[in-house]
Structures are given as C-alpha cells and as structure tokens.
Enzyme design. Structure first.
Site, PDB file in Angstrom:
ATOM      1  N   VAL A 249       0.818  -1.222   0.000  1.00 11.78           N
ATOM      2  CA  VAL A 249       0.000   0.000   0.000  1.00 11.78           C
ATOM      3  C   VAL A 249       0.849   1.268   0.000  1.00 11.78           C
ATOM      4  O   VAL A 249       0.619   2.190  -0.790  1.00 11.78           O
ATOM      5  CB  VAL A 249      -0.964   0.007   1.215  1.00 11.78           C
TER       6      VAL A 249
ATOM      7  N   ASN B 254       7.917  -4.867  -8.194  1.00 10.55           N
ATOM      8  CA  ASN B 254       7.678  -5.632  -6.980  1.00 10.55           C
ATOM      9  C   ASN B 254       8.248  -7.030  -7.183  1.00 10.55           C
ATOM     10  O   ASN B 254       8.242  -7.556  -8.306  1.00 10.55           O
ATOM     11  CB  ASN B 254       6.180  -5.728  -6.664  1.00 10.55           C
TER      12      ASN B 254
ATOM     13  N   VAL C 206       9.962  -1.293   0.940  1.00 10.18           N
ATOM     14  CA  VAL C 206       9.711  -2.674   1.361  1.00 10.18           C
ATOM     15  C   VAL C 206       9.939  -2.767   2.866  1.00 10.18           C
ATOM     16  O   VAL C 206      10.391  -1.812   3.512  1.00 10.18           O
ATOM     17  CB  VAL C 206      10.611  -3.673   0.610  1.00 10.18           C
TER      18      VAL C 206
ATOM     19  N   ASN D 238      11.093   2.878   7.641  1.00 11.28           N
ATOM     20  CA  ASN D 238      11.460   3.264   9.008  1.00 11.28           C
ATOM     21  C   ASN D 238      12.699   2.472   9.413  1.00 11.28           C
ATOM     22  O   ASN D 238      12.612   1.437  10.056  1.00 11.28           O
ATOM     23  CB  ASN D 238      10.310   2.967   9.981  1.00 11.28           C
TER      24      ASN D 238
ATOM     25  N   SER E  85       6.651  10.427   6.606  1.00 17.34           N
ATOM     26  CA  SER E  85       5.582  10.393   7.600  1.00 17.34           C
ATOM     27  C   SER E  85       4.260  10.810   6.980  1.00 17.34           C
ATOM     28  O   SER E  85       4.204  11.697   6.136  1.00 17.34           O
ATOM     29  CB  SER E  85       5.905  11.325   8.776  1.00 17.34           C
ATOM     30  N   GLY E  86       3.211  10.161   7.430  1.00 15.67           N
ATOM     31  CA  GLY E  86       1.877  10.493   6.959  1.00 15.67           C
ATOM     32  C   GLY E  86       1.029   9.274   6.678  1.00 15.67           C
ATOM     33  O   GLY E  86      -0.155   9.381   6.369  1.00 15.67           O
TER      34      GLY E  86
ATOM     35  N   LYS F 273      13.511  11.449  11.503  1.00 20.13           N
ATOM     36  CA  LYS F 273      12.240  10.718  11.466  1.00 20.13           C
ATOM     37  C   LYS F 273      12.050   9.890  12.737  1.00 20.13           C
ATOM     38  O   LYS F 273      10.935   9.788  13.275  1.00 20.13           O
ATOM     39  CB  LYS F 273      12.205   9.797  10.237  1.00 20.13           C
TER      40      LYS F 273
ATOM     41  N   HIS G  22      10.934  12.267  15.345  1.00 26.06           N
ATOM     42  CA  HIS G  22       9.532  12.602  15.034  1.00 26.06           C
ATOM     43  C   HIS G  22       8.606  11.548  15.637  1.00 26.06           C
ATOM     44  O   HIS G  22       7.617  11.864  16.296  1.00 26.06           O
ATOM     45  CB  HIS G  22       9.343  12.661  13.519  1.00 26.06           C
ATOM     46  N   ASN G  23       8.936  10.269  15.429  1.00 21.07           N
ATOM     47  CA  ASN G  23       8.088   9.199  15.943  1.00 21.07           C
ATOM     48  C   ASN G  23       8.116   9.139  17.466  1.00 21.07           C
ATOM     49  O   ASN G  23       7.113   8.809  18.098  1.00 21.07           O
ATOM     50  CB  ASN G  23       8.523   7.857  15.364  1.00 21.07           C
TER      51      ASN G  23
ATOM     52  N   GLU H 116       5.821  11.674  18.595  1.00 21.28           N
ATOM     53  CA  GLU H 116       4.484  11.128  18.319  1.00 21.28           C
ATOM     54  C   GLU H 116       4.021  10.222  19.463  1.00 21.28           C
ATOM     55  O   GLU H 116       2.859  10.297  19.900  1.00 21.28           O
ATOM     56  CB  GLU H 116       4.533  10.361  17.010  1.00 21.28           C
ATOM     57  N   TYR H 117       4.914   9.360  19.953  1.00 17.65           N
ATOM     58  CA  TYR H 117       4.592   8.494  21.097  1.00 17.65           C
ATOM     59  C   TYR H 117       4.146   9.340  22.292  1.00 17.65           C
ATOM     60  O   TYR H 117       3.137   9.042  22.950  1.00 17.65           O
ATOM     61  CB  TYR H 117       5.822   7.677  21.510  1.00 17.65           C
TER      62      TYR H 117
ATOM     63  N   LYS I  68       6.309  -0.424  17.113  1.00 16.68           N
ATOM     64  CA  LYS I  68       7.158  -1.039  16.095  1.00 16.68           C
ATOM     65  C   LYS I  68       8.642  -0.745  16.288  1.00 16.68           C
ATOM     66  O   LYS I  68       9.458  -1.186  15.492  1.00 16.68           O
ATOM     67  CB  LYS I  68       6.713  -0.585  14.707  1.00 16.68           C
TER      68      LYS I  68
ATOM     69  N   HIS J 209      34.851   7.775  42.006  1.00 16.36           N
ATOM     70  CA  HIS J 209      34.504   8.332  40.696  1.00 16.36           C
ATOM     71  C   HIS J 209      34.773   9.833  40.593  1.00 16.36           C
ATOM     72  O   HIS J 209      34.587  10.402  39.528  1.00 16.36           O
ATOM     73  CB  HIS J 209      33.030   8.049  40.385  1.00 16.36           C
TER      74      HIS J 209
END
Length: 494
Positions: A14, A34, A76, A104, A130-131, A186, A189-190, A193-194, A264, A461
């Site tokens: 798609v 394809n 793909v 992604n 994105s979109g 990107k 961006h995601n 979005e989260y 994902k 330390h």
C-alpha cells in the site's frame, strides 16, 4: 527510443503503490517493480490510467527503464528485505545513481549502508516518510538525508509530491543532512508522536474518570480544543475515534478495544539513542514504558485479582458546572504544557545527535516540514520554526519567550492535574514526568550532588567543587577523610 522514467519505486504494497501514484499524479514518469509481479499488475490494472507508469518484471528491466542518474525509492519491509533490495539495486546500477530507502530504518543502519554504497560509487539516501498510507498518496512530510549532490536530483521530485503547509504552501520536505540524518530526524519525530499520543490518552482518561463523561462527550471537548492552540492532526483524529460507535454492539468504540498498545520500535530507538547521548527525553520514555505496561496483561490481571492496596481510581471534581469547566480547562492547559516539553526534548535530541554525528541540521526547517503531511503536524509548529529562525535561541525551546509564557500560564493547572491524579490513583506518567523535567530544569540545585558523593565513596569516581576548579576525590576510609585532587598519585595508590 522508449520513454525513460525519472523516478522508480520498488515495493508495491500500500505505501509503495500510493507513493508511486502520488509521483505519477504530479507529472513524474514512474518505473514500478515488486518482487512478485502480481502486485505490479494490480497497480497497473486499478490505477494505470492515473499517470505515466513503466512496469518491470525484473530488477534489470526496472533499472534499464530509469533515466540517468537512475533514482529509485525502496518501499519494502525494514530489515533483511530492505538490505537485500539495496544490494540488488546496487549490483544493477552504475556510479552516480541514487538509491533511496523510504522505510522506518534505524539511523545507524543507514549510516553503515551509505558508507558501503558510497564506496561503490553510488549515492544512498535514507529518507524518513511520515503520513501513513494517506500521506503517501496525497502528500507526506519527508526527511531525506544523503549527499548534497543527490539532493539536486531528488529535491525537485520530492518537492512535487510533498504535503504543502497551509500557511504558505511550502513543500514539507528539505535536505536534512548527510547519511543517517534523515532517518534520525524521522526517528525523533516518531518519539514525539509516542509522547503526544500518550498525553492525549491521559487527558481522555482524566476526563472520563474525573467527570464520568462518555467517550462521545469527551470527543466534543477535543473538537473544541482543536479550534485553539492544541490544533493538530492527532487531536483531530482523537475526536473522531471518541465519537465512533461500534457497529456490532452499539457501544462506544473505545469500550470494545483491548487496551494493549503496540509499537514497532522507533519510540524505543528514540529513548535508547537519547540515553547514549545523555539527553533527558522523559516524556517520550514514559510513553514507551506506558505501552509496555499496557501489554503486561498477566501482571495486570494478577494485580486486579490480588487487589493491590491503594485508593480507588477516581478523581473528585465538584458536581457544579463551574468546577467541571475548571477541571476541563486544567486538563487542556496541562496537555499543552506537556506537549511543549515533548517537542523541546525531541529537538534537544536532534541537536545533540547532530553534534555527535557531524550533521548540519536546520531545526527551523525541521519544524517547517512537520507543519503538514506528518502525524505530529500541529499549529504550534509555526511557533517552533519562528523560535529557531529568530537567531536568539540559546538551547531549549522552553527558553523562547512564547513558550516560556505558555508554560507560565499553564503551570498552576498542570500542577493541579498531576496532584489530583496522584491523590486519585490515576496514572499520568507522561504528564507527571514532563512536569518533573520542567521543575528540574528550573532548579538552582539538584540532589545530584549527593549522588556524586555516593559515587565517589564506593567507586572513587571523583567530583567537582563549586568553589574552585578541578576534579577531586575524598579518601573516605582514612582518618580525617583527606581530600585530594585527581591528578595526585595518592588517588591511585590509596
């Protein structure tokens, strides 16, 4: 001589087929391929009259149908399928040709692949898109990395299909930077979005538990919010989801959906990368963890069965209209303030990532290309681009006068919402972590001084002092607890 395509698309699922159609709609001649030819046939049968397509049955035929420099976008599945297709194209292409990965992909994989493909004389572009399916067809926001030379060929093509910002009609695409810069941006961006989705969901939960409203009634509130400073794609679609009724049962759609949120990986990558860069992205991290908790179904069932101690999950709000209206406004302001923090943290990560990997990223341009097409598109991105374009930005977005003022106005509401939720046993991890970050940023002194003392005690330390430069260590086990500078050999001989 037959006509050549100026752009090709590999992968006719798609996203790929929609992107190919978008390209054809805007005057491009598009080669399509394809691995299984059936999907290419479907595209040609159903949409072949929408523009100029050149279908191919083999990689060799596909590459031969492209004009020089041959330019192909891979759409793909990420991972091994993408890797295999990159190598197949590289084998068939010639020096100067351009391979674009539009999936992604983890930015470090893009850095590696770009180096390998460049060694073969080709250009490799990691392009965040994105979109979703609708954006691929009607205009996405795109974040391409790669060489400046490849952008000369690719830029006009991507500008032809990108979403156009409603304010000025500018295409929502720009050359982000070298190699993995596009996929890095990107990824962030995601991550934002989260956080945005989690904050909206917490707002819904507060309104439902606090006021006893139905999803549809809360949808009306979101519709009103979308007319103001919260105007955004995610708020807009939230209204639609809340108003939706399940056809099978007649119940509110939300009441028949299992409350396990999937992911994902891009949100996780954002948090992992932020940790490696020492950038606090607390709102994004809590959003990722909240999805993880939602999927711990067995533990949640056990908790319910054993009735873990705590107050009933309910927020007390007065029954009078004025109290209810005030609570709704508090949630709205808390949502806006927390969204500002999420974006500020995301842009901080892009800033540090650019330093780490040697990218020259224009943050004002990033905000501009997110104004349309992408999932986090929102009205206030204009304010973000203005802030970075002003030349007065010192570091965080929260120091820009507009955002400082917005946070100040929202602060009382923000605190009431977080405290009401805590007292009422309602989890608001993104709201509360965003407020804690804001308060940490404002603090003149943080308890990290004690942590440094602890680290020096058990691990030598070292620490710094506020009254003189240098690095120090205390010999904690010695009488009098002698303090010495790190370059004193006694540190290592003690």
């Amino acid at each position: 001589m037959s006509e050549k395509a100026n752009i090709g698309v590999v992968g006719m699922a798609v996203m790929g087929s929609n992107l190919a159609r978008n390209l054809a709609h805007h005057g491009n001649t598009v080669a399509v391929f394809n691995r299984s030819y059936g999907r290419t046939e479907t595209l040609m049968n159903e949409h072949g009259t929408e523009g100029k397509f050149i279908p191919a049955k083999t990689i060799e035929e596909f590459v031969a149908s492209l004009s020089v420099p041959r330019t192909a976008i891979i759409m793909v599945k990420a991972g091994a399928p993408t890797e295999a297709m990159i190598n197949a194209l590289a084998d068939a292409m010639e020096p100067g040709d351009i391979i674009i990965d539009g999936g992604n992909t983890y930015f470090k994989d893009t850095i590696r692949r770009e180096k390998e493909i460049r060694a073969r004389g080709l250009h490799f572009v990691g392009c965040g898109i994105s979109g979703g399916e609708e954006g691929a067809l009607n205009g996405p926001s795109m974040m391409p990395g790669g060489t400046a030379e490849s952008w000369k060929t690719l830029g006009p093509i991507l500008e032809s299909i990108a979403a156009k910002a409603p304010e000025d009609g500018a295409p929502c695409v720009t050359h982000i930077g070298e190699n993995g810069a596009g996929h890095f941006v990107k990824m962030v961006h995601n991550g934002i979005e989260y956080a945005d989705m989690q904050l909206i969901s917490e707002s819904y939960d507060l309104l439902r538990r606090g006021l006893g409203l139905s999803p549809s009634e809360i949808g009306d509130i979101f519709a009103e919010w979308n007319k103001g400073e919260l105007d955004s794609y995610l708020v807009e679609i939230t209204e639609e989801v809340l108003h939706h009724t399940d056809a099978k049962t007649g119940k509110p759609f939300l009441d028949i959906v299992v409350d396990h949120a999937g992911m994902k990986g891009t949100g996780t990558w954002t948090v992992q990368t932020a940790l490696s860069l020492a950038v606090p992205v607390t709102g994004i991290a809590e959003a990722v963890f909240a999805r993880g908790l939602s999927s711990r179904s067995e533990q949640r069932k056990e908790a319910a069965a054993k009735t873990l101690p705590g107050v009933a999950s309910h927020i007390e709000v007065g029954s009078d209209p004025a109290s209810r209206k005030a609570f709704i406004e508090d949630v709205r302001r808390a949502l806006y303030a927390s969204k500002i923090i999420a974006y500020a943290q995301g842009f901080d990560e892009i800033t540090e990532g650019a330093k780490e990997y040697g990218w020259d990223i224009n943050l004002g341009d990033v905000a501009r290309i997110w104004r349309a097409g992408c999932i986090i598109r929102a009205k206030f991105l204009n304010r973000i681009s203005d802030a970075y374009d002003s030349g007065k930005m010192t570091s965080s977005l929260v120091f820009d006068p507009y955002f400082t003022d917005s946070l100040g106005k929202a602060q009382d509401s923000w605190r009431r919402v977080v405290s009401d939720a805590a007292l009422g046993g309602v989890p608001v991890p993104a709201f509360s972590s965003s407020l804690a970050y804001y308060d940490g940023l404002r603090s003149d002194r943080l308890p990290a001084a004690l942590i440094q003392g602890q680290r020096d005690f058990f691990g030598a330390h070292t620490y710094g002092r506020v009254d003189e430069p240098g690095v120090f260590h205390t010999l904690w086990g010695e009488e009098g607890r002698k303090e010495i500078k790190e370059d004193d050999s006694a540190v290592y001989n003690a």
